[in-house]
Design a protein around this motif. Structure first.
Motif, PDB file in Angstrom:
ATOM      1  N   GLY A  95       0.810  -1.218   0.000  1.00  0.00           N
ATOM      2  CA  GLY A  95       0.000   0.000   0.000  1.00  0.00           C
ATOM      3  C   GLY A  95       0.843   1.268   0.000  1.00  0.00           C
ATOM      4  N   ARG A  96       0.240   2.328  -0.498  1.00  0.00           N
ATOM      5  CA  ARG A  96       0.920   3.625  -0.568  1.00  0.00           C
ATOM      6  C   ARG A  96       0.143   4.624   0.284  1.00  0.00           C
ATOM      7  NH1 ARG A  96       0.373   4.318  -5.604  1.00  0.00           N
ATOM      8  NH2 ARG A  96      -1.395   5.763  -5.561  1.00  0.00           N
ATOM      9  N   GLU A  97       0.821   5.200   1.273  1.00  0.00           N
ATOM     10  CA  GLU A  97       0.178   6.182   2.138  1.00  0.00           C
ATOM     11  C   GLU A  97       0.115   7.529   1.431  1.00  0.00           C
ATOM     12  OE1 GLU A  97       1.570   6.527   6.116  1.00  0.00           O
ATOM     13  OE2 GLU A  97       1.714   4.360   6.440  1.00  0.00           O
ATOM     14  N   GLU A  98      -1.058   8.160   1.527  1.00  0.00           N
ATOM     15  CA  GLU A  98      -1.260   9.463   0.902  1.00  0.00           C
ATOM     16  C   GLU A  98      -2.045  10.363   1.843  1.00  0.00           C
ATOM     17  OE1 GLU A  98      -3.285   9.047  -2.788  1.00  0.00           O
ATOM     18  OE2 GLU A  98      -1.653   7.965  -3.786  1.00  0.00           O
ATOM     19  N   ARG A  99      -1.933  11.643   1.605  1.00  0.00           N
ATOM     20  CA  ARG A  99      -2.775  12.608   2.305  1.00  0.00           C
ATOM     21  C   ARG A  99      -3.988  12.874   1.437  1.00  0.00           C
ATOM     22  NH1 ARG A  99      -2.179  13.046   7.382  1.00  0.00           N
ATOM     23  NH2 ARG A  99      -2.621  15.298   7.480  1.00  0.00           N
ATOM     24  N   ALA A 100      -5.148  12.880   2.047  1.00  0.00           N
ATOM     25  CA  ALA A 100      -6.386  13.097   1.311  1.00  0.00           C
ATOM     26  C   ALA A 100      -7.248  14.110   2.063  1.00  0.00           C
ATOM     27  CB  ALA A 100      -7.139  11.790   1.130  1.00  0.00           C
ATOM     28  N   THR A 101      -8.123  14.750   1.310  1.00  0.00           N
ATOM     29  CA  THR A 101      -9.019  15.749   1.882  1.00  0.00           C
ATOM     30  C   THR A 101     -10.440  15.236   1.855  1.00  0.00           C
ATOM     31  OG1 THR A 101      -7.593  17.539   1.093  1.00  0.00           O
ATOM     32  CG2 THR A 101      -9.834  18.134   1.723  1.00  0.00           C
ATOM     33  N   VAL A 102     -11.160  15.424   2.959  1.00  0.00           N
ATOM     34  CA  VAL A 102     -12.561  15.022   3.033  1.00  0.00           C
ATOM     35  C   VAL A 102     -13.394  16.020   2.234  1.00  0.00           C
ATOM     36  CG1 VAL A 102     -14.510  14.547   4.563  1.00  0.00           C
ATOM     37  CG2 VAL A 102     -12.172  14.020   5.315  1.00  0.00           C
ATOM     38  N   THR A 103     -14.071  15.543   1.207  1.00  0.00           N
ATOM     39  CA  THR A 103     -14.877  16.428   0.357  1.00  0.00           C
ATOM     40  C   THR A 103     -16.363  16.378   0.674  1.00  0.00           C
ATOM     41  OG1 THR A 103     -15.064  14.678  -1.324  1.00  0.00           O
ATOM     42  CG2 THR A 103     -13.213  16.225  -1.528  1.00  0.00           C
ATOM     43  N   ASP A 104     -16.816  15.298   1.304  1.00  0.00           N
ATOM     44  CA  ASP A 104     -18.240  15.174   1.605  1.00  0.00           C
ATOM     45  C   ASP A 104     -18.436  14.156   2.711  1.00  0.00           C
ATOM     46  OD1 ASP A 104     -20.939  15.560   1.497  1.00  0.00           O
ATOM     47  OD2 ASP A 104     -21.271  14.340  -0.295  1.00  0.00           O
ATOM     48  N   VAL A 105     -19.356  14.421   3.606  1.00  0.00           N
ATOM     49  CA  VAL A 105     -19.725  13.499   4.683  1.00  0.00           C
ATOM     50  C   VAL A 105     -21.247  13.406   4.701  1.00  0.00           C
ATOM     51  CG1 VAL A 105     -19.626  12.985   7.144  1.00  0.00           C
ATOM     52  CG2 VAL A 105     -17.698  14.130   6.046  1.00  0.00           C
ATOM     53  N   TYR A 106     -21.770  12.196   4.654  1.00  0.00           N
ATOM     54  CA  TYR A 106     -23.226  12.047   4.591  1.00  0.00           C
ATOM     55  C   TYR A 106     -23.635  10.681   5.141  1.00  0.00           C
ATOM     56  CZ  TYR A 106     -21.906   9.518   0.327  1.00  0.00           C
ATOM     57  OH  TYR A 106     -21.309   8.647  -0.570  1.00  0.00           O
ATOM     58  N   TRP A 107     -24.953  10.504   5.278  1.00  0.00           N
ATOM     59  CA  TRP A 107     -25.513   9.253   5.775  1.00  0.00           C
ATOM     60  C   TRP A 107     -26.078   8.444   4.614  1.00  0.00           C
ATOM     61  CZ3 TRP A 107     -24.923   7.812  10.783  1.00  0.00           C
ATOM     62  CH2 TRP A 107     -24.586   8.814  11.704  1.00  0.00           C
ATOM     63  N   VAL A 108     -25.908   7.121   4.691  1.00  0.00           N
ATOM     64  CA  VAL A 108     -26.441   6.224   3.675  1.00  0.00           C
ATOM     65  C   VAL A 108     -27.535   5.376   4.300  1.00  0.00           C
ATOM     66  CG1 VAL A 108     -25.936   4.309   2.108  1.00  0.00           C
ATOM     67  CG2 VAL A 108     -24.273   6.144   2.398  1.00  0.00           C
ATOM     68  N   ASP A 109     -28.709   5.408   3.703  1.00  0.00           N
ATOM     69  CA  ASP A 109     -29.843   4.631   4.212  1.00  0.00           C
ATOM     70  C   ASP A 109     -29.603   3.156   3.981  1.00  0.00           C
ATOM     71  OD1 ASP A 109     -32.237   3.785   5.166  1.00  0.00           O
ATOM     72  OD2 ASP A 109     -33.433   4.506   3.472  1.00  0.00           O
ATOM     73  N   GLN A 110     -29.722   2.341   5.046  1.00  0.00           N
ATOM     74  CA  GLN A 110     -29.506   0.902   4.962  1.00  0.00           C
ATOM     75  C   GLN A 110     -30.805   0.106   5.087  1.00  0.00           C
ATOM     76  OE1 GLN A 110     -26.333  -0.580   4.456  1.00  0.00           O
ATOM     77  NE2 GLN A 110     -25.736   1.533   4.049  1.00  0.00           N
ATOM     78  N   GLY A 111     -31.930   0.766   4.872  1.00  0.00           N
ATOM     79  CA  GLY A 111     -33.205   0.065   4.984  1.00  0.00           C
ATOM     80  C   GLY A 111     -33.526  -0.261   6.423  1.00  0.00           C
ATOM     81  N   ALA A 112     -33.673  -1.555   6.718  1.00  0.00           N
ATOM     82  CA  ALA A 112     -34.004  -1.984   8.077  1.00  0.00           C
ATOM     83  C   ALA A 112     -32.843  -1.772   9.039  1.00  0.00           C
ATOM     84  CB  ALA A 112     -34.426  -3.450   8.075  1.00  0.00           C
ATOM     85  N   ASP A 113     -31.605  -1.739   8.518  1.00  0.00           N
ATOM     86  CA  ASP A 113     -30.435  -1.534   9.370  1.00  0.00           C
ATOM     87  C   ASP A 113     -30.223  -0.045   9.628  1.00  0.00           C
ATOM     88  OD1 ASP A 113     -29.911  -4.280   9.381  1.00  0.00           O
ATOM     89  OD2 ASP A 113     -28.774  -4.148   7.517  1.00  0.00           O
ATOM     90  N   PRO A 114     -29.489   0.297  10.698  1.00  0.00           N
ATOM     91  CA  PRO A 114     -29.211   1.710  10.983  1.00  0.00           C
ATOM     92  C   PRO A 114     -28.435   2.344   9.829  1.00  0.00           C
ATOM     93  CG  PRO A 114     -28.682   0.325  12.877  1.00  0.00           C
ATOM     94  CD  PRO A 114     -28.967  -0.597  11.741  1.00  0.00           C
ATOM     95  N   PRO A 115     -28.649   3.629   9.549  1.00  0.00           N
ATOM     96  CA  PRO A 115     -27.908   4.296   8.470  1.00  0.00           C
ATOM     97  C   PRO A 115     -26.410   4.327   8.748  1.00  0.00           C
ATOM     98  CG  PRO A 115     -29.114   5.893   9.804  1.00  0.00           C
ATOM     99  CD  PRO A 115     -29.577   4.540  10.236  1.00  0.00           C
ATOM    100  N   THR A 116     -25.629   4.356   7.680  1.00  0.00           N
ATOM    101  CA  THR A 116     -24.171   4.358   7.784  1.00  0.00           C
ATOM    102  C   THR A 116     -23.617   5.736   7.470  1.00  0.00           C
ATOM    103  OG1 THR A 116     -24.118   2.042   7.066  1.00  0.00           O
ATOM    104  CG2 THR A 116     -22.054   3.270   6.946  1.00  0.00           C
ATOM    105  N   HIS A 117     -22.685   6.188   8.295  1.00  0.00           N
ATOM    106  CA  HIS A 117     -22.041   7.487   8.118  1.00  0.00           C
ATOM    107  C   HIS A 117     -20.788   7.273   7.258  1.00  0.00           C
ATOM    108  CE1 HIS A 117     -20.748  11.479  10.224  1.00  0.00           C
ATOM    109  NE2 HIS A 117     -21.501  11.702   9.168  1.00  0.00           N
ATOM    110  N   VAL A 118     -20.733   7.868   6.075  1.00  0.00           N
ATOM    111  CA  VAL A 118     -19.606   7.673   5.164  1.00  0.00           C
ATOM    112  C   VAL A 118     -19.054   9.021   4.711  1.00  0.00           C
ATOM    113  CG1 VAL A 118     -20.489   5.459   4.343  1.00  0.00           C
ATOM    114  CG2 VAL A 118     -21.093   7.567   3.132  1.00  0.00           C
ATOM    115  N   ALA A 119     -17.842   8.958   4.144  1.00  0.00           N
ATOM    116  CA  ALA A 119     -17.181  10.172   3.664  1.00  0.00           C
ATOM    117  C   ALA A 119     -16.556   9.907   2.304  1.00  0.00           C
ATOM    118  CB  ALA A 119     -16.114  10.614   4.663  1.00  0.00           C
ATOM    119  N   ARG A 120     -16.519  10.950   1.493  1.00  0.00           N
ATOM    120  CA  ARG A 120     -15.828  10.926   0.208  1.00  0.00           C
ATOM    121  C   ARG A 120     -14.516  11.689   0.351  1.00  0.00           C
ATOM    122  NH1 ARG A 120     -17.269   7.427  -3.916  1.00  0.00           N
ATOM    123  NH2 ARG A 120     -19.535   7.248  -4.052  1.00  0.00           N
ATOM    124  N   LEU A 121     -13.476  11.197  -0.343  1.00  0.00           N
ATOM    125  CA  LEU A 121     -12.145  11.787  -0.234  1.00  0.00           C
ATOM    126  C   LEU A 121     -11.623  12.191  -1.601  1.00  0.00           C
ATOM    127  CD1 LEU A 121     -10.587   9.129   2.192  1.00  0.00           C
ATOM    128  CD2 LEU A 121     -11.678  11.283   2.830  1.00  0.00           C
TER     129      LEU A 121
END
Length: 211
Positions: A95-121
């Motif tokens: 693997g190659r380590e890199e610095r990345a910037t968070v461009t978006d943070v949002y919730w993803v609906d999982q239906g019957a399961d609790p929503p998931t908090h995800v981020a785009r980089l």
């Protein structure tokens, strides 16, 4: 009882090999369709082999009921820990380590399961990274360290990967739990079957389940 012990050893060797092999297959293929096929197949195979292995599984009771729950779940956990540990080891090695910037943070609906908090980089050049990561604790504009697979086979990992040894250790512990439940169920089933043939009440050398 000797036959039960022999079958138990055979089951442990063959089925644990299948679980690990399934984990290796998912790691190599890295295909959602392969995972969707392997997971339910392994689950159904666990039920099938458990029915062949444990006497009296047609009407399970006591440890047999617990084995019906624990063995298939443990099989899936061993497979999951195997391939995730292999992913971590591969990222650790190449693997190659890199610095990345968070461009978006949002919730993803999982239906019957609790929503998931995800981020785009995005990488330093502003090019979006193809994979989402957990958004817990992240904010838009934050700079983080990620590990990227140069071959593009393994999803981007937030942070620095381990060697995977912890995952493999956990897989070994889970496999031990799986064999323990199977052994107790097989023992009780064999004792009950022998007692039924002799027309006696089976001895409870293994403590019965609490009511």
């Amino acid at each position: 009882m000797g036959l039960v012990a022999l079958l138990l050893v055979g089951f442990a060797v063959v089925f644990l090999g299948l679980e690990v092999g399934a984990g290796i297959l998912v790691h190599v293929m890295h295909s959602l369709w392969v995972a969707l096929l392997v997971y339910p197949s392994l689950y159904l195979l666990a039920f099938f082999l458990l029915g062949l292995m444990v006497p009296g599984m047609e009407e399970p009771k006591g440890w047999g009921i617990l084995a019906l729950i624990a063995v298939p779940i443990c099989a899936l956990v061993v497979m999951h820990l195997t391939y995730s540990g292999l992913d971590q080891r591969a990222l650790h090695a190449r693997g190659r380590e890199e610095r990345a910037t968070v461009t978006d943070v949002y919730w993803v609906d999982q239906g019957a399961d609790p929503p998931t908090h995800v981020a785009r980089l995005a990488d330093p050049s502003g090019q979006p990274l193809p994979d989402k990561v957990s958004g817990d604790g992240l904010k838009v504009g934050q700079t983080v360290t990620v590990t990227v697979d140069p071959q593009g086979k393994i999803p981007v990992l937030l942070g620095t990967p381990s060697t995977g040894s912890g995952k493999f250790r956990a897989a070994g512990i889970t496999a031990g739990v799986e064999i323990l439940f199977l052994t107790l169920a097989a023992y009780r089933g064999a004792v009950d079957r022998l007692a039924t043939r002799k027309g006696t009440t089976p001895p409870h050398r293994v403590p019965p389940l609490p009511s």
